[in-house]
Design an enzyme around this catalytic site. Structure first.
Site, PDB file in Angstrom:
ATOM      1  N   VAL A  65       3.515  38.490 -37.300  1.00 31.52           N
ATOM      2  CA  VAL A  65       3.845  39.300 -36.125  1.00 31.52           C
ATOM      3  C   VAL A  65       3.335  38.696 -34.821  1.00 31.52           C
ATOM      4  CG1 VAL A  65       4.011  41.469 -37.410  1.00 31.52           C
ATOM      5  CG2 VAL A  65       1.804  40.785 -36.398  1.00 31.52           C
ATOM      6  N   TYR A 157     -12.273  45.679 -32.406  1.00 37.64           N
ATOM      7  CA  TYR A 157     -11.234  46.489 -33.046  1.00 37.64           C
ATOM      8  C   TYR A 157     -10.870  47.683 -32.173  1.00 37.64           C
ATOM      9  CZ  TYR A 157      -8.778  49.037 -36.763  1.00 37.64           C
ATOM     10  OH  TYR A 157      -7.832  49.694 -37.510  1.00 37.64           O
ATOM     11  N   LYS A 161      -7.153  48.621 -30.577  1.00 42.02           N
ATOM     12  CA  LYS A 161      -6.451  49.861 -30.894  1.00 42.02           C
ATOM     13  C   LYS A 161      -6.327  50.779 -29.674  1.00 42.02           C
ATOM     14  CE  LYS A 161      -5.404  48.991 -35.136  1.00 42.02           C
ATOM     15  NZ  LYS A 161      -3.992  48.826 -35.536  1.00 42.02           N
TER      16      LYS A 161
END
Length: 266
Positions: A65, A157, A161
């Site tokens: 991706v 992280y 997000k």
């Protein structure tokens, strides 16, 4: 209720295991033609074959991706095979834990590339095909409870997000302004048992059998951190994704669907 996404075409990234696989299975069970993508070809092909064996419609494509060229190829394949795209689940992601002092710039960038750039590329290249039919569609970006609140040793992280959360809202407004009938929402899982936890909490690495260790660690974590007192399953997230993909959520865009057993409100 059966056939809630009957006849729709769905693309799910990171679909070889965990939440992605559960989403692909749920969408297929409700009538969608599902294209699964991942880097792990054997597991991805097996997931698609399992859906077909159960009577669903599914196929698998290799995809990184973070590679824009591969996004172009995947969308071209969906267009050639199905002629349309109604549902995009930007699920592929990685989780790298550890102190901000110990994380290398290379790892920080890798996490941002998969978790943020992968979502950006998915929207950029899928949206034109979704608009082509004139029927609109649903883009579902997988964020996290870590995109709503901070967590020690998860700074990178959380940053990735959190970026997905606000990117989603901005694209939702852009689509609404364009009048293209495409809705864009984010999903925020809490403590869900998936392989991503192995790199976050250190319960295993490549080639290791981390299942029992991971399960025990997550059970202990959820019993303390989650008001409901237990961890969730990928199917819990897939049910939410199905709702966002269906016409039942036709008046929902730019929203955050939090599925976390109450973790974020404690």
């Amino acid at each position: 209720m059966v056939g809630r996404v009957d006849g729709k075409v769905a693309l799910v990234t990171g679909a070889a295991s965990g939440i992605g696989r559960a989403c692909a299975e749920r969408l297929a069970a409700e009538g969608a033609k599902v294209v699964l993508t991942d880097l792990t070809d054997e597991a991805g092909a097996a997931a698609a074959a399992d859906i077909v064996q159960r009577g669903g419609q599914a196929s698998y494509l290799h995809q990184d991706v973070t590679d824009e060229g591969e996004w172009v190829q995947v969308i071209a394949s969906v267009r050639e095979t199905h002629g349309r795209l109604d549902i995009l689940v930007n699920n592929a992601g990685i989780g790298l834990g550890g102190s901000v002092l110990d994380m290398s710039l290379a790892d920080f960038r890798k996490q941002m590339a998969v978790n943020v750039e992968g979502v950006f590329l998915g929207v950029k290249h899928a949206l034109p095909l979704m608009r082509q039919s004139g029927d609109g569609g649903s883009i579902i970006n997988m964020s996290s409870v870590a995109g709503l609140k901070g967590a020690a040793s998860l700074a990178g992280y959380c940053a990735s997000k959190g970026a997905v959360r606000l990117f989603t809202k901005s694209v939702a407004l852009e689509c609404a302004a364009a009048g293209d009938k495409v809705r864009v929402n984010s999903v925020h899982p809490g403590i869900i048992e998936t392989p991503i936890w192995d790199t976050i909490i250190g319960t295993g690495g490549p080639g290791s059998n981390a299942g029992p260790q991971r399960a025990a660690s997550l059970d202990a974590m959820a019993s303390v951190a989650t008001p409901l007192g237990f961890k969730g399953d990928p199917a819990d997230i897939a049910d939410g994704v199905l709702w966002l993909a269906s016409s039942e959520s036709r008046y929902v865009t730019g929203a955050e669907l939090v599925i976390d057993g109450g973790l974020s409100v404690r």
